[in-house]
Design a protein around this motif. Structure first.
Motif, PDB file in Angstrom:
ATOM      1  N   SER A  71       0.806  -1.217   0.000  1.00 48.76           N
ATOM      2  CA  SER A  71       0.000   0.000   0.000  1.00 48.76           C
ATOM      3  C   SER A  71       0.841   1.270   0.000  1.00 48.76           C
ATOM      4  CB  SER A  71      -0.896   0.024   1.247  1.00 48.76           C
ATOM      5  OG  SER A  71      -1.612  -1.177   1.358  1.00 48.76           O
ATOM      6  N   ASN A  72       2.152   1.122   0.227  1.00 48.40           N
ATOM      7  CA  ASN A  72       3.007   2.284   0.442  1.00 48.40           C
ATOM      8  C   ASN A  72       3.537   2.852  -0.876  1.00 48.40           C
ATOM      9  OD1 ASN A  72       4.908   4.140   1.208  1.00 48.40           O
ATOM     10  ND2 ASN A  72       5.863   2.844   2.772  1.00 48.40           N
ATOM     11  N   PRO A  73       3.102   4.049  -1.262  1.00 48.62           N
ATOM     12  CA  PRO A  73       3.531   4.604  -2.545  1.00 48.62           C
ATOM     13  C   PRO A  73       5.052   4.766  -2.634  1.00 48.62           C
ATOM     14  CG  PRO A  73       1.797   5.963  -1.546  1.00 48.62           C
ATOM     15  CD  PRO A  73       2.233   4.971  -0.514  1.00 48.62           C
ATOM     16  N   ALA A  74       5.708   4.970  -1.508  1.00 50.21           N
ATOM     17  CA  ALA A  74       7.158   5.179  -1.529  1.00 50.21           C
ATOM     18  C   ALA A  74       7.903   3.979  -2.102  1.00 50.21           C
ATOM     19  CB  ALA A  74       7.675   5.477  -0.121  1.00 50.21           C
ATOM     20  N   THR A  75       7.321   2.798  -1.981  1.00 47.01           N
ATOM     21  CA  THR A  75       8.005   1.603  -2.469  1.00 47.01           C
ATOM     22  C   THR A  75       7.959   1.491  -3.981  1.00 47.01           C
ATOM     23  OG1 THR A  75       5.996   0.249  -2.353  1.00 47.01           O
ATOM     24  CG2 THR A  75       7.392   0.294  -0.391  1.00 47.01           C
TER      25      THR A  75
ATOM     26  N   ALA B 139      -6.125   5.320   3.844  1.00 46.75           N
ATOM     27  CA  ALA B 139      -5.956   6.675   3.304  1.00 46.75           C
ATOM     28  C   ALA B 139      -4.963   7.475   4.136  1.00 46.75           C
ATOM     29  CB  ALA B 139      -7.311   7.380   3.251  1.00 46.75           C
ATOM     30  N   GLU B 140      -5.079   7.363   5.458  1.00 43.50           N
ATOM     31  CA  GLU B 140      -4.171   8.105   6.348  1.00 43.50           C
ATOM     32  C   GLU B 140      -2.721   7.655   6.118  1.00 43.50           C
ATOM     33  OE1 GLU B 140      -6.911   6.651   7.093  1.00 43.50           O
ATOM     34  OE2 GLU B 140      -8.213   7.924   8.310  1.00 43.50           O
ATOM     35  N   PHE B 141      -2.553   6.363   5.948  1.00 44.76           N
ATOM     36  CA  PHE B 141      -1.206   5.814   5.749  1.00 44.76           C
ATOM     37  C   PHE B 141      -0.612   6.313   4.435  1.00 44.76           C
ATOM     38  CE2 PHE B 141       1.439   2.382   3.913  1.00 44.76           C
ATOM     39  CZ  PHE B 141       2.430   2.295   4.886  1.00 44.76           C
TER      40      PHE B 141
ATOM     41  N   GLY C  99      -3.549   0.987  -4.563  1.00 43.31           N
ATOM     42  CA  GLY C  99      -4.991   1.174  -4.396  1.00 43.31           C
ATOM     43  C   GLY C  99      -5.715  -0.096  -4.006  1.00 43.31           C
ATOM     44  N   LYS C 100      -4.981  -1.184  -3.926  1.00 43.48           N
ATOM     45  CA  LYS C 100      -5.631  -2.475  -3.713  1.00 43.48           C
ATOM     46  C   LYS C 100      -6.414  -2.525  -2.413  1.00 43.48           C
ATOM     47  CE  LYS C 100      -4.800  -7.416  -3.995  1.00 43.48           C
ATOM     48  NZ  LYS C 100      -5.685  -7.672  -5.153  1.00 43.48           N
ATOM     49  N   PHE C 101      -5.882  -1.881  -1.381  1.00 43.53           N
ATOM     50  CA  PHE C 101      -6.525  -1.986  -0.062  1.00 43.53           C
ATOM     51  C   PHE C 101      -7.197  -0.676   0.354  1.00 43.53           C
ATOM     52  CE2 PHE C 101      -2.902  -5.025   0.079  1.00 43.53           C
ATOM     53  CZ  PHE C 101      -3.665  -6.180   0.071  1.00 43.53           C
ATOM     54  N   SER C 102      -7.669   0.081  -0.632  1.00 41.63           N
ATOM     55  CA  SER C 102      -8.230   1.384  -0.283  1.00 41.63           C
ATOM     56  C   SER C 102      -9.480   1.271   0.584  1.00 41.63           C
ATOM     57  CB  SER C 102      -8.538   2.180  -1.554  1.00 41.63           C
ATOM     58  OG  SER C 102      -9.318   1.387  -2.421  1.00 41.63           O
ATOM     59  N   ASN C 103     -10.095   0.093   0.639  1.00 35.46           N
ATOM     60  CA  ASN C 103     -11.273  -0.093   1.493  1.00 35.46           C
ATOM     61  C   ASN C 103     -10.891  -0.502   2.914  1.00 35.46           C
ATOM     62  OD1 ASN C 103     -13.973  -0.323   2.275  1.00 35.46           O
ATOM     63  ND2 ASN C 103     -14.127  -2.441   1.557  1.00 35.46           N
ATOM     64  N   VAL C 104      -9.589  -0.518   3.225  1.00 39.54           N
ATOM     65  CA  VAL C 104      -9.173  -0.943   4.568  1.00 39.54           C
ATOM     66  C   VAL C 104      -9.056   0.273   5.492  1.00 39.54           C
ATOM     67  CG1 VAL C 104      -7.292  -2.020   5.878  1.00 39.54           C
ATOM     68  CG2 VAL C 104      -7.979  -2.956   3.652  1.00 39.54           C
ATOM     69  N   ALA C 105      -9.516   0.118   6.706  1.00 39.01           N
ATOM     70  CA  ALA C 105      -9.460   1.217   7.681  1.00 39.01           C
ATOM     71  C   ALA C 105      -8.018   1.717   7.821  1.00 39.01           C
ATOM     72  CB  ALA C 105      -9.985   0.738   9.035  1.00 39.01           C
ATOM     73  N   GLY C 106      -7.855   3.030   7.774  1.00 34.50           N
ATOM     74  CA  GLY C 106      -6.530   3.615   7.986  1.00 34.50           C
ATOM     75  C   GLY C 106      -5.661   3.653   6.740  1.00 34.50           C
TER      76      GLY C 106
ATOM     77  N   ILE D 159      -1.151   0.969   8.875  1.00 36.33           N
ATOM     78  CA  ILE D 159      -2.547   0.913   8.457  1.00 36.33           C
ATOM     79  C   ILE D 159      -3.318   0.252   9.591  1.00 36.33           C
ATOM     80  CG2 ILE D 159      -4.164  -0.055   6.770  1.00 36.33           C
ATOM     81  CD1 ILE D 159      -1.957   0.130   4.686  1.00 36.33           C
ATOM     82  N   SER D 160      -4.194   1.034  10.201  1.00 37.07           N
ATOM     83  CA  SER D 160      -4.834   0.521  11.426  1.00 37.07           C
ATOM     84  C   SER D 160      -5.702  -0.691  11.158  1.00 37.07           C
ATOM     85  CB  SER D 160      -5.674   1.640  12.064  1.00 37.07           C
ATOM     86  OG  SER D 160      -6.635   2.102  11.120  1.00 37.07           O
ATOM     87  N   GLY D 161      -6.164  -0.860   9.932  1.00 37.81           N
ATOM     88  CA  GLY D 161      -7.042  -1.982   9.616  1.00 37.81           C
ATOM     89  C   GLY D 161      -6.333  -3.319   9.445  1.00 37.81           C
ATOM     90  N   PHE D 162      -5.016  -3.333   9.412  1.00 43.27           N
ATOM     91  CA  PHE D 162      -4.269  -4.593   9.353  1.00 43.27           C
ATOM     92  C   PHE D 162      -3.693  -4.876  10.730  1.00 43.27           C
ATOM     93  CE2 PHE D 162      -3.265  -3.344   4.742  1.00 43.27           C
ATOM     94  CZ  PHE D 162      -4.281  -4.134   4.230  1.00 43.27           C
ATOM     95  N   THR D 163      -4.123  -5.937  11.377  1.00 43.04           N
ATOM     96  CA  THR D 163      -3.605  -6.224  12.713  1.00 43.04           C
ATOM     97  C   THR D 163      -3.255  -7.696  12.866  1.00 43.04           C
ATOM     98  OG1 THR D 163      -5.877  -6.492  13.450  1.00 43.04           O
ATOM     99  CG2 THR D 163      -4.839  -4.363  13.911  1.00 43.04           C
ATOM    100  N   ALA D 164      -2.353  -7.937  13.805  1.00 44.61           N
ATOM    101  CA  ALA D 164      -1.968  -9.305  14.142  1.00 44.61           C
ATOM    102  C   ALA D 164      -2.256  -9.515  15.624  1.00 44.61           C
ATOM    103  CB  ALA D 164      -0.483  -9.519  13.852  1.00 44.61           C
TER     104      ALA D 164
END
Lengths: 587, 323
Positions: free
Chosen positions: A176-180, A195-197, A186-193, A205-210
């Protein structure tokens, strides 16, 4: 006379400057040939090992499986020059590969290689059903916003390091990181956090957790009960955090680590580039199951060349074009596999700029003007089905009473007369030539459109030029074969939703708020009956408005040498190596 | 002689300059853009316009053409041909990897071309208007006129598939590095490319040998009772083969062209196939590197041909000194 000899030798020496050593890697310019002309979206990669289901908790043996033997192992095959020795196989890639980087925009050959070396959480099996890979099981909350994946705890990276949920979180954030330089931001644009990331306002990205080492959770903004579609096509290879996090984030997608990765997780691990279109893989010593092979070679070969090599025994797997089906079926010592495919062949129009072409009568006229069944029968040897809606499966998602658009040139002319179609208006059909079946289809389509008074002209171009036309919103009709449209009707969203226009998967820029609402409602519930009712309405809209001109769904055909055992054809050509962990060779 | 070489070298450098400027401009006139190829509209997800802009910035494609050219030139002066757009590898490394395979194929082809063409040309000249002459002349015309992709298909079908004698693609069986294996893989592509060269070689040898044989000094030699074989071997052949050097040099670009086709047909991991892929992907650095490399090779081989020519034929040298 002696002087002459000197001259000849000198000239030879000149020609031989640099005499050949090969091996070593080589460059790659991954061809773009059939990208823009769109065959199915590229893919992804992960290696094929079997999922849960298959052998439950694997045996955790840190063995090198140097002599597994599920079956007999082989005395190589018979003479000639055949390529591969015992316990090794040589398989085709239909284009040149370039990288093991899952961050780069997916291409078919890269994805196929990544299936061998990396692995994904989930994938598709041989029947378009979901199979667990690094995830043993998964479930979704009732409101369809929280997806939980329970990961296997018996998986190690090839360097012995334990695979955990942290690797997954790391990978999804890197994607998701444009810098890379990721092609999948845009694949995970529906995931919480997300856009902020992406905007740089959050470090994660707050929506990815372990929640723990072997549980991975995704928190969605809008409910999506069909999220698995996004997870399996293309596959999402997981990266080793302990290695990749040491690399600079800036430009990570193109980091040379991904050219020659030193750590993997799939059944066979990258060993070396023999040339820049041939790669050697060796059995992963840390792999959880016994493997049937020691070495796997992938070779970039045009499909027609590969078919010849199948006959000489130089290669063990190749894609087959339906055009060549009859010939390949006749080869001794070769098995042909033909399975229902998930993709659709369709003609796309730029809806935002080609106003004349998107009138419903014109589009319906095109459907009636094209003898789709005859195309399937004559061009692809009957290996396909005519379709009348985009998501042509599963059965519960296809309502009765759809317009079947039978071949009816007169009806087509009537419809065109209704809108006063001017038969001088030139309608170009863009194509990137090179694939026999597609080339023939557009030729026939152009002829049949001309027969009803649509002045259709085939315009060959290369992939980059077509890409520009798509960007410039300047195409009347372009043919593509793509997608995964029979696993879940939600797949239509990526190609038809308004939000996916302007650079997303909806390259037509078709936008219908009513359909959008239905598509959103369809993924907001997990109740199948409700979903069926919603999609019945959505399918009718697509069937009538024809956002794309629907042609057919081709079957996926491949061929393997009889010495290769355990091969199960994937419906998706770009996931052909999904179960390579179960392959072996016989004598 | 040294002055002659120096002058030719200076001209060559100027020519290379011209080629690089022309090529730089022509590449940019080609429709399509490398970034379009890298971010496939069919599979890209997210804001494609922003990603394209970012990519152009990272590849330096957003700067003016003149700036781009000079920064490329500055790097080239330091021995850096840039980096492939597709995977970021240095172009010099990529060319180096590919050069070996192509050199192997081409030198074997030239060798086969000479092996077939020269003897046939000699025989045809000595036995002028005999059945051998007619047959070999017809054969060479055939070799010149039949496109090599057709011969390649026939070769693959007959020797690869029907007879199963030879492998049909690649330069090695995967995982094998033995000399025998390499030679087996080389036979078919090199023969087909070599035969397309043999035709012109044979025609040149035949006609120049005929010309030499009709010259006074040989007629004199014959009339003095020297045997035919002796005349041809001793006196005629050396003179007759001189033009062949030029032909070989002149044919080098054509040889590269032929190699592109053959490399495609036989999945030979050489430069020709690389160049084709690079053109399709608009991979500018690789196209530039490849064309500059071929240009240098052609200029050098022409120079070498002239020098060799001067070595074997004193008349050329005196001509140079007089001019």
């Amino acid at each position: 006379m002696r002087r002459v000899a000197v001259v000849v030798v000198a000239a030879l020496a000149l020609a031989a400057c640099g005499s050949g050593d090969d091996d070593a890697t080589d460059d790659v310019d991954d061809t773009v040939e059939d990208t823009a002309s769109g065959d199915d979206a590229g893919d992804d990669g992960d290696d094929g090992d079997d999922g849960a289901g298959d052998d439950g908790a694997g045996d955790d043996e840190p063995s090198d499986d140097s002599d597994a033997d599920d079956t007999t192992d082989a005395g190589g095959d018979d003479g000639g020059d055949d390529a591969v020795g015992e316990r090794s196989i040589n398989i085709q890639l239909y284009q040149g590969p370039s990288s093991f980087s899952p961050l780069l925009a997916a291409t078919g050959p890269n994805g196929l290689m990544q299936q061998i070396h990396w692995d994904a959480l989930v994938g598709l099996g041989g029947e378009t059903d979901y199979v667990g890979r690094l995830a043993e099981s998964w479930d979704v909350s009732d409101d369809a916003t929280t997806w939980t994946f329970n990961l296997r705890d018996d998986v190690r990276w090839s360097d012995g390091e334990q695979f955990t949920a942290d690797d997954v979180v790391f990978t999804f954030e890197a994607l998701s990181n444009p810098a890379t330089g990721s092609g999948n931001t845009g694949k995970f644009s529906n995931v919480a956090g997300h856009a902020e990331f992406v905007a740089g306002e959050a470090d994660n990205i707050s929506g990815f957790t372990a929640p723990d080492d072997f549980t991975f959770q995704i928190e969605l903004l809008a409910p999506n009960s069909a999220y698995m579609v996004d997870m399996v096509e293309p596959l999402i290879p997981i990266l080793p955090e302990h290695v990749v996090s040491q690399l600079p984030v800036e430009g990570l997608a193109e980091n040379q680590f991904f050219r020659e990765p030193t750590v993997g997780i799939g059944p066979y691990i990258f060993s070396r580039w023999l040339s820049d279109d041939q790669v050697e893989f060796v059995a992963n010593p840390e792999f959880r199951d016994e493997l049937g092979l020691d070495t796997v070679y992938t070779t970039f070969l045009a499909t027609d060349v590969a078919q010849a090599q199948l006959e000489t025994g130089e290669i063990d797997y190749t894609q087959v074009s339906a055009v060549d089906l009859e010939r390949v079926s006749g080869i001794d010592g070769v098995t042909v596999h033909s399975v229902d495919g998930p993709s659709i062949a369709a003609l796309h129009t730029a809806w935002d700029t080609k106003t004349e072409l998107v009138q419903p009568q014109v589009r319906q006229a095109m459907m009636h003007a094209i003898d789709r069944q005859a195309i399937v029968d004559s061009v692809i040897a009957g290996e396909g089905d005519v379709i009348n809606t985009m998501a042509f499966g599963p059965d519960w998602a296809v309502p009765d009473g759809l317009n079947e658009y039978p071949y009816d040139p007169e009806k087509a002319q009537e419809l065109l007369a209704e809108v006063g179609w001017d038969s001088d208006t030139e309608v170009t059909i863009e194509i990137v030539p090179g694939q026999t079946d597609r080339d023939q289809v557009v030729t026939i389509v152009a002829g049949q459109l001309q027969a009803v008074g649509i002045n259709a002209v085939v315009e060959p171009m290369d992939g980059t030029a077509m890409g520009s036309d798509i960007g410039d919103r300047n195409f009347d009709l372009l043919m593509s074969i793509y997608g995964l449209f029979n696993a879940d009707p939600a797949a239509m969203g990526f190609r038809l939703a308004c939000a996916q226009g302007n650079g997303g998967g909806n390259l037509s820029n078709y936008c219908n708020p009513e359909l959008d609402e239905l598509l959103a409602a369809g993924v907001a519930t997990t109740d199948q009956d409700e979903r069926a009712a919603i999609y019945a309405d959505a399918q009718k809209i697509v069937n009538e408005e024809l956002p794309v001109i629907l042609l057919y769904s081709p079957r996926t055909i491949s061929a393997t040498s009889d010495r290769l055992e355990g091969y199960v054809a994937s419906p998706i050509p770009t996931q052909a190596f999904w179960n390579i962990a179960e392959w072996s060779v016989s004598g | 002689m040294l002055a002659f070489i120096a002058r030719r070298l200076i001209i060559s450098v100027l020519v290379l300059f011209g080629i690089s400027i022309l090529l730089f401009a022509m590449l940019r006139w080609m429709p399509g853009d490398p970034t379009e190829a890298l971010l496939d509209p069919m599979s890209f997800t997210g804001d494609r316009e922003a990603a394209l802009a970012d990519l152009r910035r990272r590849l330096g494609l957003d700067r003016s053409l003149v700036v781009q050219y000079f920064s490329w030139l500055r790097e080239v002066m330091q021995g850096n041909l840039g980096y492939s757009y597709v995977d970021g590898r240095p172009v010099t490394e990529i060319l180096g990897d590919r050069l070996g395979a192509t050199a192997r194929l081409m030198s074997a082809s030239v060798f086969i071309g000479l092996l077939v063409g020269v003897p046939l040309g000699i025989v045809a000249a000595i036995r002028k208007n005999s059945i051998i002459d007619y047959v070999s002349s017809a054969g060479s015309l055939l070799m010149i006129s039949v496109p090599s992709f057709f011969t390649a298909l026939i070769g693959i079908y007959v020797f690869g598939i029907k007879l199963g004698w030879l492998p049909t693609s690649g330069q090695n069986t995967p995982g094998e590095t033995g000399l025998l294996d390499s030679i087996e893989h080389l036979i078919l592509p090199a023969s087909i490319l070599g035969l397309s060269l043999a035709g012109p070689y044979m025609r040149y040898v035949r006609s120049s040998l005929l010309e030499v044989l009709s010259q006074d000094f040989l007629v004199t030699a014959r009339s003095k009772g020297l045997s035919r074989i002796r005349v041809v071997g001793r006196h005629a052949l050396a003179n007759a083969l001189i033009p062949l050097i030029t032909v070989m040099a002149v044919q080098l670009p054509a040889l590269f062209g032929g190699a592109v086709v053959i490399e495609q047909m036989f999945a030979w991991p050489g430069m020709g196939r690389m160049a084709l892929d690079a053109v399709n992907a608009r991979n500018y650095p690789i196209i530039l590197g490849f064309v500059m490399f071929v240009s240098i090779l052609v200029l050098l081989s022409n120079l070498a041909a002239d020098v060799l020519y001067a070595v074997v034929d004193p008349r050329v040298r005196t001509g140079q000194e007089e001019s």
